[in-house]
Design a protein around this motif. Structure first.
Motif, PDB file in Angstrom:
ATOM      1  N   LYS A 298     -81.894 -20.455  35.198  1.00  0.00           N
ATOM      2  CA  LYS A 298     -81.162 -21.572  35.813  1.00  0.00           C
ATOM      3  C   LYS A 298     -80.573 -22.492  34.751  1.00  0.00           C
ATOM      4  O   LYS A 298     -81.150 -22.629  33.669  1.00  0.00           O
ATOM      5  N   ILE A 299     -79.436 -23.126  35.087  1.00  0.00           N
ATOM      6  CA  ILE A 299     -78.879 -24.101  34.155  1.00  0.00           C
ATOM      7  C   ILE A 299     -79.715 -25.378  34.211  1.00  0.00           C
ATOM      8  O   ILE A 299     -80.443 -25.604  35.188  1.00  0.00           O
ATOM      9  N   LYS A 300     -79.582 -26.208  33.180  1.00  0.00           N
ATOM     10  CA  LYS A 300     -80.402 -27.419  33.068  1.00  0.00           C
ATOM     11  C   LYS A 300     -80.241 -28.313  34.311  1.00  0.00           C
ATOM     12  O   LYS A 300     -79.132 -28.513  34.783  1.00  0.00           O
ATOM     13  N   GLY A 301     -81.325 -28.804  34.818  1.00  0.00           N
ATOM     14  CA  GLY A 301     -81.279 -29.731  35.962  1.00  0.00           C
ATOM     15  C   GLY A 301     -81.387 -29.034  37.311  1.00  0.00           C
ATOM     16  O   GLY A 301     -81.532 -29.695  38.333  1.00  0.00           O
ATOM     17  N   ILE A 302     -81.285 -27.701  37.338  1.00  0.00           N
ATOM     18  CA  ILE A 302     -81.384 -26.979  38.614  1.00  0.00           C
ATOM     19  C   ILE A 302     -82.797 -26.418  38.757  1.00  0.00           C
ATOM     20  O   ILE A 302     -83.261 -25.658  37.919  1.00  0.00           O
ATOM     21  N   LYS A 303     -83.470 -26.830  39.857  1.00  0.00           N
ATOM     22  CA  LYS A 303     -84.847 -26.366  40.072  1.00  0.00           C
ATOM     23  C   LYS A 303     -84.858 -25.015  40.767  1.00  0.00           C
ATOM     24  O   LYS A 303     -85.727 -24.187  40.523  1.00  0.00           O
ATOM     25  N   GLU A 304     -83.901 -24.832  41.687  1.00  0.00           N
ATOM     26  CA  GLU A 304     -83.898 -23.606  42.494  1.00  0.00           C
ATOM     27  C   GLU A 304     -82.465 -23.179  42.773  1.00  0.00           C
ATOM     28  O   GLU A 304     -81.610 -24.025  43.062  1.00  0.00           O
ATOM     29  N   ILE A 305     -82.207 -21.878  42.673  1.00  0.00           N
ATOM     30  CA  ILE A 305     -80.907 -21.365  43.108  1.00  0.00           C
ATOM     31  C   ILE A 305     -81.017 -21.179  44.615  1.00  0.00           C
ATOM     32  O   ILE A 305     -81.868 -20.422  45.089  1.00  0.00           O
ATOM     33  N   MET A 306     -80.184 -21.917  45.346  1.00  0.00           N
ATOM     34  CA  MET A 306     -80.307 -21.887  46.813  1.00  0.00           C
ATOM     35  C   MET A 306     -79.201 -21.045  47.415  1.00  0.00           C
ATOM     36  O   MET A 306     -78.102 -20.996  46.876  1.00  0.00           O
ATOM     37  N   TYR A 307     -79.505 -20.406  48.525  1.00  0.00           N
ATOM     38  CA  TYR A 307     -78.416 -19.714  49.225  1.00  0.00           C
ATOM     39  C   TYR A 307     -77.857 -20.648  50.303  1.00  0.00           C
ATOM     40  O   TYR A 307     -78.543 -21.576  50.745  1.00  0.00           O
TER      41      TYR A 307
END
Ligand SMILES: NC(=O)c1ccc[n+]([C@@H]2O[C@H](COP(=O)([O-])OP(=O)(O)OC[C@H]3O[C@@H](n4cnc5c(N)ncnc54)[C@H](O)[C@@H]3O)[C@@H](O)[C@H]2O)c1
Length: 339
Positions: A298-307
């Motif tokens: 994940k890129i910085k600051g993103i906790k979860e990749i959401m759909y």
């Protein structure tokens, strides 16, 4: 902005009473009330109670028919064509998605075109109905002019939402439901009513200058997402939901708030199909697909990749436990409509 809170069950009763006062039968009033409450619960305030007075005004001015004679023409086991007789859009869309689901269950695919309808709120609300029955769906509707076609000086396309829903093998459905403008028009209307600014880069004023003033944006043009690509998608949706269905198209859908010179004659297209048409292990495959994507770095600051749809599902669950907050303006609307 002053707000009061109401339990959704009490609010639903109030809304049904109002719609019935304006001539809808109990079923149609209940369908319409549920759609508005759902919009509030998913946080789509621009498509919720802020539109109630507009629907009632359109009924009073005889440009929404409160007692429609809706005709469902069966073209084949899979395909139906609905003439909604200028019903409130919620009712036309509710009948259409239910018909498309029935057709899909019988034959594997259901396709339902609707003409002579009105604004139906959130496409995702109808997509959820199909996904709950373990079906995949694609839904299109056109809307009044708001977005300038690429290269044109005038708005013609609506914010024309594009919607795709599929079961995921978990309780949270994948529902991509997005207007093809940078932001949806409902958000700009709410900002205009509440004297709030809109983000930069989403609209131009009537002179073609970028603006963050919501009122100026409503008089100017909204920008499509991704430049000519968004413009192309808006055009595609106008063809699928307007040209194909017998609904208005090419900028002829009337603005529900400002133009009471006749019904909107909006068109919608609902396509619903079984997930096992080509493979017998769709559930395993979609789970693998989502798991693979979610595991990416994940890129910085993103906790979860959401759909798509995950955020709305979460908001709905959280908001369901709370009372619905009503702005001062909506409170005034409710008072006027009840009296
Ligand atoms: N009936 C009409 O004429 C009309 C016109 C325009 C819009 N609408 C409705 O307005 C609603 C809102 O439209 P919008 O364009 O403001 O949608 P939006 O910008 O809130 O969301 C667009 C999509 O992106 C997804 N998304 C949001 N954040 C995400 C993230 N961090 N990661 C992954 N996915 C994410 C959402 O789940 C959604 O599917 C829709 O339900 C649409 O149907 C209706």
């Amino acid at each position: 902005m002053e707000k009061v809170s109401l339990k959704s069950a009490n609010l639903k009763k109030e809304l049904i009473k109002i719609f019935k006062k304006y001539g809808l039968n109990n079923d149609h009033a209940s369908i319409s009330a549920s759609a508005l409450i759902n919009a509030e619960l998913v946080g789509a305030y621009g498509h919720g109670l802020s539109r109630l007075k507009m629907y009632c005004d359109r009924i009073s001015k005889k440009v929404i028919n409160p007692k429609p004679k809706i005709k469902i023409k069966k073209i084949s086991q899979s395909i139906s064509h609905i003439d909604a007789d200028n019903s409130i859009g919620f009712v036309a869309a509710d009948i259409a998605i239910k018909t498309a689901i029935q057709n899909a269950k019988k034959t594997g695919i259901g396709m339902v075109a609707v003409k002579n309808s009105g604004h139906y709120g959130l496409s995702g609300y109808y997509a959820e109905q199909a996904v709950k029955k373990n079906l995949i769906t694609m839904i299109y509707t056109n809307a009044p002019p708001a977005v300038a076609p690429h290269g044109a000086l005038k708005s013609l396309f609506g914010t024309n939402p594009i919607c795709f829903g599929t079961p995921t093998g978990s309780k949270v459905p994948f529902i991509l439901d997005t207007s093809v403008s940078m932001i949806n028009r409902g958000k700009i209307r709410v900002a205009a009513r509440n004297n709030q600014k809109i983000p930069k880069g989403v609209a131009l004023d009537k002179f073609g200058k970028p603006t963050t003033d919501a009122k100026k944006a409503l008089k100017g043009v909204q920008l499509p997402m991704a430049s000519f690509k968004g413009s192309g998608l808006a055009w595609m949706i106008d063809i699928l939901s307007g040209v194909l269905t017998g609904g208005n198209h090419a900028g002829r859908v009337k603005d529900p708030f400002d133009d009471f010179s006749g019904p909107q004659n909006i068109g919608h297209l609902f396509i619903v199909f079984k997930s096992n048409l080509f493979v017998n292990n769709f559930k395993t495959r979609i789970k693998d697909n989502i798991k693979t994507i979610k595991k990416l770095p994940k890129i910085k600051g993103i906790k979860e990749i959401m759909y798509p749809g995950q955020n709305k599902f979460k908001r709905f669950k959280e908001n369901q436990k709370k009372e619905i907050k009503i702005t001062d303006i909506v409170k005034k609307d409710l008072k006027i409509l009840k009296s």
